[in-house]
Scaffold this active site. Sequence first.
Site, PDB file in Angstrom:
ATOM      1  N   GLU A  52      -9.240   3.294   3.072  1.00  0.00           N
ATOM      2  CA  GLU A  52      -9.394   2.863   4.422  1.00  0.00           C
ATOM      3  C   GLU A  52      -8.293   2.487   5.559  1.00  0.00           C
ATOM      4  O   GLU A  52      -8.462   2.404   6.556  1.00  0.00           O
ATOM      5  CB  GLU A  52      -9.996   1.421   4.214  1.00  0.00           C
ATOM      6  CG  GLU A  52     -11.613   1.360   3.715  1.00  0.00           C
ATOM      7  CD  GLU A  52     -11.882   1.761   2.003  1.00  0.00           C
ATOM      8  OE1 GLU A  52     -10.454   1.895   1.371  1.00  0.00           O
ATOM      9  OE2 GLU A  52     -12.907   1.831   1.372  1.00  0.00           O
ATOM     10  N   PHE A 114     -20.015 -10.603  -5.662  1.00  0.00           N
ATOM     11  CA  PHE A 114     -19.453  -9.211  -5.887  1.00  0.00           C
ATOM     12  C   PHE A 114     -18.892  -8.534  -4.563  1.00  0.00           C
ATOM     13  O   PHE A 114     -19.578  -8.572  -3.480  1.00  0.00           O
ATOM     14  CB  PHE A 114     -20.412  -8.210  -6.581  1.00  0.00           C
ATOM     15  CG  PHE A 114     -19.922  -6.963  -6.742  1.00  0.00           C
ATOM     16  CD1 PHE A 114     -18.680  -6.442  -7.667  1.00  0.00           C
ATOM     17  CD2 PHE A 114     -20.467  -5.757  -6.000  1.00  0.00           C
ATOM     18  CE1 PHE A 114     -18.227  -5.321  -7.807  1.00  0.00           C
ATOM     19  CE2 PHE A 114     -19.776  -4.525  -6.205  1.00  0.00           C
ATOM     20  CZ  PHE A 114     -18.808  -4.229  -6.932  1.00  0.00           C
ATOM     21  N   GLN A 115     -17.784  -8.175  -4.597  1.00  0.00           N
ATOM     22  CA  GLN A 115     -16.877  -7.583  -3.277  1.00  0.00           C
ATOM     23  C   GLN A 115     -16.855  -8.527  -2.405  1.00  0.00           C
ATOM     24  O   GLN A 115     -16.940  -8.183  -0.857  1.00  0.00           O
ATOM     25  CB  GLN A 115     -17.580  -6.180  -3.072  1.00  0.00           C
ATOM     26  CG  GLN A 115     -17.086  -5.300  -3.976  1.00  0.00           C
ATOM     27  CD  GLN A 115     -17.496  -3.881  -3.685  1.00  0.00           C
ATOM     28  OE1 GLN A 115     -18.450  -3.551  -2.974  1.00  0.00           O
ATOM     29  NE2 GLN A 115     -16.452  -2.864  -4.398  1.00  0.00           N
ATOM     30  N   LYS A 164     -24.757  -8.444   5.367  1.00  0.00           N
ATOM     31  CA  LYS A 164     -25.750  -7.403   4.914  1.00  0.00           C
ATOM     32  C   LYS A 164     -27.027  -7.695   5.509  1.00  0.00           C
ATOM     33  O   LYS A 164     -27.713  -6.648   5.917  1.00  0.00           O
ATOM     34  CB  LYS A 164     -25.633  -7.209   3.453  1.00  0.00           C
ATOM     35  CG  LYS A 164     -26.294  -5.925   3.053  1.00  0.00           C
ATOM     36  CD  LYS A 164     -25.946  -5.537   1.557  1.00  0.00           C
ATOM     37  CE  LYS A 164     -26.660  -4.133   1.346  1.00  0.00           C
ATOM     38  NZ  LYS A 164     -26.416  -3.604  -0.226  1.00  0.00           N
ATOM     39  N   MET A 477      15.975   5.704   4.823  1.00  0.00           N
ATOM     40  CA  MET A 477      16.460   4.551   5.560  1.00  0.00           C
ATOM     41  C   MET A 477      17.020   3.651   4.924  1.00  0.00           C
ATOM     42  O   MET A 477      18.045   2.740   5.261  1.00  0.00           O
ATOM     43  CB  MET A 477      15.392   4.093   6.566  1.00  0.00           C
ATOM     44  CG  MET A 477      15.944   3.344   7.592  1.00  0.00           C
ATOM     45  SD  MET A 477      17.238   3.809   8.790  1.00  0.00           S
ATOM     46  CE  MET A 477      16.467   4.119  10.063  1.00  0.00           C
TER      47      MET A 477
HETATM   48  C1  LIG Z   1       4.677   0.457   3.649  1.00  0.00           C
HETATM   49  C2  LIG Z   1       6.126   0.386   3.842  1.00  0.00           C
HETATM   50  N1  LIG Z   1       6.916   0.109   2.771  1.00  0.00           N
HETATM   51  C3  LIG Z   1       8.231  -0.033   2.758  1.00  0.00           C
HETATM   52  C4  LIG Z   1       8.949   0.026   3.760  1.00  0.00           C
HETATM   53  C5  LIG Z   1      10.246   0.006   3.897  1.00  0.00           C
HETATM   54  N2  LIG Z   1      10.865   1.199   4.445  1.00  0.00           N
HETATM   55  C6  LIG Z   1      11.504   1.451   5.780  1.00  0.00           C
HETATM   56  S1  LIG Z   1      12.023   3.144   5.831  1.00  0.00           S
HETATM   57  C7  LIG Z   1      11.675   3.225   4.402  1.00  0.00           C
HETATM   58  C8  LIG Z   1      12.289   4.686   3.789  1.00  0.00           C
HETATM   59  C9  LIG Z   1      11.361   5.758   4.301  1.00  0.00           C
HETATM   60  O1  LIG Z   1      11.658   6.901   3.351  1.00  0.00           O
HETATM   61  P1  LIG Z   1      11.208   8.175   3.709  1.00  0.00           P
HETATM   62  O2  LIG Z   1       9.756   8.199   4.094  1.00  0.00           O
HETATM   63  O3  LIG Z   1      11.356   9.236   2.855  1.00  0.00           O
HETATM   64  O4  LIG Z   1      11.872   8.730   5.327  1.00  0.00           O
HETATM   65  P2  LIG Z   1      13.383   8.809   5.825  1.00  0.00           P
HETATM   66  O5  LIG Z   1      13.667   7.580   6.104  1.00  0.00           O
HETATM   67  O6  LIG Z   1      13.879   9.465   4.528  1.00  0.00           O
HETATM   68  O7  LIG Z   1      13.445   9.692   6.885  1.00  0.00           O
HETATM   69  C10 LIG Z   1      11.343   2.142   3.523  1.00  0.00           C
HETATM   70  C11 LIG Z   1      11.008   2.370   2.062  1.00  0.00           C
HETATM   71  C12 LIG Z   1       8.136   0.428   5.133  1.00  0.00           C
HETATM   72  N3  LIG Z   1       8.556   0.277   6.164  1.00  0.00           N
HETATM   73  N4  LIG Z   1       6.753   0.497   4.900  1.00  0.00           N
END
Ligand SMILES: Cc1ncc(C[n+]2csc(CCOP(=O)(O)OP(=O)(O)O)c2C)c(N)n1
Length: 568
Positions: A52, A114-115, A164, A477
């Site tokens: 979702e 439920f749910q 519902k 990042m």
């Molecule tokens: C749902 C979620 N969890 C954690 C983060 C924290 N976060 C920001 S950038 C990043 C790394 C992203 O890595 P990747 O998808 O491999 O992309 P890259 O930075 O290597 O281009 C993380 C873990 C986030 N933005 N969103």
Amino acid sequence: MSDTRTGAQIMCEALIREGVEVLFGYPGGAIMPFYHALPEYPQLRHVLVRHEQAAGHMAEGYARASGKVGVCVATSGPGATNLVTAIADAMMDSVPIVAITGQVAAQFIGKDAFQETDVTGITQPITKHNYLVTDVADLAYVFKEAFHIARTGRPGPVLIDVAKNAQQARTVPQWPDRVNLPGYKPTYEGNRRQIREAIRLIGAAQKPLILAGRGVLEAGAMAELRELAERTGIPVITTLHGIGCFPENHPLALGMPGMHGWVHNNRAIQECDLLINIGSRFDDRVTGKTSTFAPHAKIIHIDIDPSEIGKNIRVDVPIVGDAQNVLRAMLEELPPRECRAWVEHIYRIREQHMPRQQYTRPDTDMFMPHDFFTVFSRIINERGPYRVCTDVGQHQMWAAQLIEWRHPYTHITSGGLGTMGFALPAAIGVQIACPDETVWAVAGDGGFQMNIQELATIRQERLPVKIAIINNGYLGMVRQWQELFHERRYSATPLWNPDFVKVAEAYGIPGICVTHQSQVEDAINAAYATDGPILLEFQVEREVNVYPMVAPGASIHEMITESPMEVV
Ligand SMILES: Cc1ncc(C[n+]2csc(CCOP(=O)(O)OP(=O)(O)O)c2C)c(N)n1
């Protein structure tokens, strides 16, 4: 009896009346009456997702690309809570979506049925408005009001939770002609006196600067922005979400400011004596430390949402209104002027810093993400209509920096919430909104895996989405922050990855793995030559950083460029 409809039928007819053509959703117990009615309305295309959260991002992608309201559907409890991230994402980025959730029957509400989950309670702070409907008689009006709220003023997500019993009960629908919301009157026209004051400040400034955000795109004010810039010679900086509102091949286009903005932009902000903010909310990724932001500038802030004005940054001339209306009113009286010396000054900073702020090629066989983005930018611009959905991380920043964005609504990303897993489902929504365009999902190896299951949706719906994974084997990042600010302790950031090409093939989608710079162009061309979807994996140099960078909490003039920290 013949004029009566079930609540579920009324929901479908209400959607059709609002011009809805597509829904992204996933069924379950509490929403089954709605799904039962759906096949009676073939005008409503239902896209079955695999999670979702992805339905919510698809609705967002669809809305961002089409300018219409995106719709997603889920059942109660876990279905509804899975939508929460996407709803928060839409709220942060002002995207008009309507989320429809099933709820347990009214007599069970509050009994831990439920749910059962209090989804209106959960989403209250992350929706523009939400409803719990327990009486079939309310459905026709609630749907009308919900769409009105989602698409007017500052757009945003609205949730309708339908018990519902309300979906099952029958009534003769009373279709309303209009909504009656005395407390909700968005302001579209700017105040004349303040517009005159803005015109006066524009005439008096020596170093004026425009900061343009998503509000320009939302208002469709691109032509007015261009006219303003060209008539006055004022250069234009675009925020991450403003990308595309001003063509980047225009001489007055400066690109992105802020944490990963160009040195010349941040420096221009710090030096300018007038900052005209059009439809951007002074996000902390733009401002850095707010107390030192634009210290010499008078600030004009044009925004449709009055609560944005003065929220983060002091404002001298607040103008509440729709960016197109305000700019039109301004242009009626604005005399032409020039800012040549100021613009040339900024160009000089750009020339001086540009070569130093990106990267030097390391002595390695691996190729740099920059090389991908440079080639990608050239090819997509040559090939014609495109949309690019980026995920969150380093690749998102390189895409913003290195692609030459020339057209509005082509850059689609999760900026406010920064939601990993956004790109792939968003691209699905965009592809459905723009069937004749080439739609790219560009993701990191981490974020791609957060909604990887939507490859099945691509296949089932026969969508020709093109996927590019920038695989650096890290949560890039976060690794960058660990390298720069946490003594290189790479805690929980190295990634084991599956064979992405084989994963794609398992979903019936062809894939190509690129390991060398010389293969980049061929791979992208191969994607264009493929009729349906395709996945390209680019295995890039692992430890490359995004520069320039403003350290968290620092002022935007303290930028880290390729190696040591410099105050620019
Ligand atoms: C749902 C979620 N969890 C954690 C983060 C924290 N976060 C920001 S950038 C990043 C790394 C992203 O890595 P990747 O998808 O491999 O992309 P890259 O930075 O290597 O281009 C993380 C873990 C986030 N933005 N969103």
